[in-house]
Design a protein around this motif. Structure first.
Motif, mmCIF file in Angstrom:
data_model
loop_
_atom_site.group_PDB
_atom_site.id
_atom_site.type_symbol
_atom_site.label_atom_id
_atom_site.label_comp_id
_atom_site.label_asym_id
_atom_site.label_seq_id
_atom_site.Cartn_x
_atom_site.Cartn_y
_atom_site.Cartn_z
ATOM 1 N N THR A 164 -8.441 -48.966 24.443
ATOM 2 C CA THR A 164 -8.764 -49.951 25.482
ATOM 3 C C THR A 164 -8.501 -49.388 26.870
ATOM 4 O O THR A 164 -9.336 -49.484 27.768
ATOM 5 C CB THR A 164 -7.909 -51.222 25.293
ATOM 6 O OG1 THR A 164 -8.134 -51.750 23.986
ATOM 7 C CG2 THR A 164 -8.255 -52.267 26.335
ATOM 8 N N LEU A 165 -7.328 -48.782 27.023
ATOM 9 C CA LEU A 165 -6.957 -48.233 28.322
ATOM 10 C C LEU A 165 -7.883 -47.090 28.727
ATOM 11 O O LEU A 165 -8.310 -47.012 29.884
ATOM 12 C CB LEU A 165 -5.506 -47.749 28.262
ATOM 13 C CG LEU A 165 -4.889 -47.293 29.575
ATOM 14 C CD1 LEU A 165 -4.960 -48.398 30.620
ATOM 15 C CD2 LEU A 165 -3.448 -46.864 29.356
ATOM 16 N N GLU A 166 -8.206 -46.247 27.769
ATOM 17 C CA GLU A 166 -9.088 -45.111 28.066
ATOM 18 C C GLU A 166 -10.462 -45.609 28.513
ATOM 19 O O GLU A 166 -11.019 -45.098 29.486
ATOM 20 C CB GLU A 166 -9.210 -44.212 26.831
ATOM 21 C CG GLU A 166 -9.876 -42.882 27.133
ATOM 22 C CD GLU A 166 -10.000 -42.013 25.902
ATOM 23 O OE1 GLU A 166 -9.501 -42.416 24.825
ATOM 24 O OE2 GLU A 166 -10.604 -40.929 26.010
ATOM 25 N N HIS A 167 -10.991 -46.595 27.809
ATOM 26 C CA HIS A 167 -12.293 -47.160 28.200
ATOM 27 C C HIS A 167 -12.232 -47.686 29.631
ATOM 28 O O HIS A 167 -13.113 -47.414 30.441
ATOM 29 C CB HIS A 167 -12.680 -48.305 27.260
ATOM 30 C CG HIS A 167 -13.063 -47.843 25.899
ATOM 31 N ND1 HIS A 167 -13.706 -46.650 25.676
ATOM 32 C CD2 HIS A 167 -12.887 -48.410 24.676
ATOM 33 C CE1 HIS A 167 -13.908 -46.494 24.374
ATOM 34 N NE2 HIS A 167 -13.405 -47.546 23.740
ATOM 35 N N TRP A 168 -11.182 -48.451 29.917
ATOM 36 C CA TRP A 168 -11.042 -49.064 31.235
ATOM 37 C C TRP A 168 -11.045 -48.000 32.327
ATOM 38 O O TRP A 168 -11.780 -48.101 33.308
ATOM 39 C CB TRP A 168 -9.739 -49.864 31.285
ATOM 40 C CG TRP A 168 -9.470 -50.513 32.606
ATOM 41 C CD1 TRP A 168 -10.057 -51.638 33.092
ATOM 42 C CD2 TRP A 168 -8.551 -50.071 33.609
ATOM 43 N NE1 TRP A 168 -9.546 -51.921 34.338
ATOM 44 C CE2 TRP A 168 -8.621 -50.982 34.681
ATOM 45 C CE3 TRP A 168 -7.666 -48.997 33.697
ATOM 46 C CZ2 TRP A 168 -7.849 -50.856 35.830
ATOM 47 C CZ3 TRP A 168 -6.903 -48.872 34.831
ATOM 48 C CH2 TRP A 168 -6.987 -49.784 35.881
ATOM 49 N N ILE A 169 -10.219 -46.957 32.123
ATOM 50 C CA ILE A 169 -10.154 -45.905 33.136
ATOM 51 C C ILE A 169 -11.500 -45.229 33.300
ATOM 52 O O ILE A 169 -11.968 -45.028 34.415
ATOM 53 C CB ILE A 169 -9.093 -44.851 32.753
ATOM 54 C CG1 ILE A 169 -7.702 -45.465 32.780
ATOM 55 C CG2 ILE A 169 -9.161 -43.656 33.705
ATOM 56 C CD1 ILE A 169 -6.649 -44.564 32.214
ATOM 57 N N ARG A 170 -12.139 -44.907 32.177
ATOM 58 C CA ARG A 170 -13.402 -44.167 32.267
ATOM 59 C C ARG A 170 -14.456 -44.995 32.993
ATOM 60 O O ARG A 170 -15.108 -44.509 33.907
ATOM 61 C CB ARG A 170 -13.883 -43.764 30.875
ATOM 62 C CG ARG A 170 -15.010 -42.747 30.942
ATOM 63 C CD ARG A 170 -15.245 -42.020 29.634
ATOM 64 N NE ARG A 170 -15.106 -42.893 28.483
ATOM 65 C CZ ARG A 170 -14.371 -42.599 27.409
ATOM 66 N NH1 ARG A 170 -13.707 -41.468 27.372
ATOM 67 N NH2 ARG A 170 -14.320 -43.419 26.393
ATOM 68 N N GLU A 171 -14.591 -46.261 32.606
ATOM 69 C CA GLU A 171 -15.563 -47.129 33.268
ATOM 70 C C GLU A 171 -15.366 -47.156 34.778
ATOM 71 O O GLU A 171 -16.278 -46.900 35.541
ATOM 72 C CB GLU A 171 -15.424 -48.568 32.750
ATOM 73 C CG GLU A 171 -16.102 -48.828 31.421
ATOM 74 C CD GLU A 171 -15.825 -50.236 30.927
ATOM 75 O OE1 GLU A 171 -15.400 -51.071 31.741
ATOM 76 O OE2 GLU A 171 -16.033 -50.483 29.720
#
Lengths: 111, 111
Positions: A85-92
């Motif tokens: 979840t955190l990785e997705h958020w940062i990447r987006e």
DNA sequence: TCATTAGTGAAGTCTATACTTCAGTATAAG
DNA sequence: CTTATACTGAAGTATAGACTTCACTAATGA
């Protein structure tokens, strides 16, 4: 779309609050070497098992940690779901920010 | 290798401490819409400009935010470098954890 | 020049929360 | 059955740090 975003943000907020504590980060680093019990964790951390339990509750509530109790021993391991979840958020956000910075850059060229 | 890792961890720790505060996350979300001045930020946050300045110092110290002063106005924008660092950290650890979970999974199959 | 605006620094307050102690439950061992 | 172990829950303490106020400097405008 707007609601799912709001839920997403709430989830990320809880994850970042959880990771904002150095003891919980130490727990995560300990568990990255493999599963450990509550008292296994308390020893290297130098805090009581009660304090560990409290941290585990927080880490588990945002899916950074999983645990199950076998007999009287609770075994803890990392849960990849929170980290995803955190990785997705940062990447987006990072990509959208970079696009913005690109636009800003081309604006500055006309300066 | 060991030393660079240690430095890396210190950097990530500071980033996660910074992101562990909800006001600083609100600042980041405001700035994701574009650059803003210190007083521009203070208004929607509902806190004093002094408090904003204090948050900016923290965000800047771990490369989540950039700013430069033009005249008497400090313009703030996001710095992708801190976010890159965090993304790398998560990805590295997540993949290693997943490998570990895979191994654990194949062990459990023999159960 | 005088007033206003934008921000910084020091110092104090106050709250959220990390941690403790103590008391309790449930499982395991002797 | 008794004792020891592994943990949980409630309640209190104590500290980190978020925020404020006040005093100040520097740039802008009338």
């Amino acid at each position: 779309m707007a609601t799912s975003m709001a839920l997403r943000i709430g989830r990320v907020d809880r994850i970042l609050d959880a990771l904002g504590d150095s003891t919980r980060r130490r727990i995560i680093r300990l568990l990255s070497a493999g599963p450990m019990s509550v008292s296994d964790l308390s020893r290297p951390l130098g805090i009581t098992v009660t304090a560990v339990t409290q941290h585990l509750r927080i880490l588990q509530s945002c899916a950074l940690l999983k645990s199950h109790k076998k007999g009287r021993v609770r075994m803890c391991s990392l849960d990849t779901s929170g980290f995803e979840t955190l990785e997705h958020w940062i990447r987006e956000h990072r990509t959208s920010w970079e696009r913005r910075l690109d636009r800003l850059g081309s604006l500055l060229e006309e300066d």
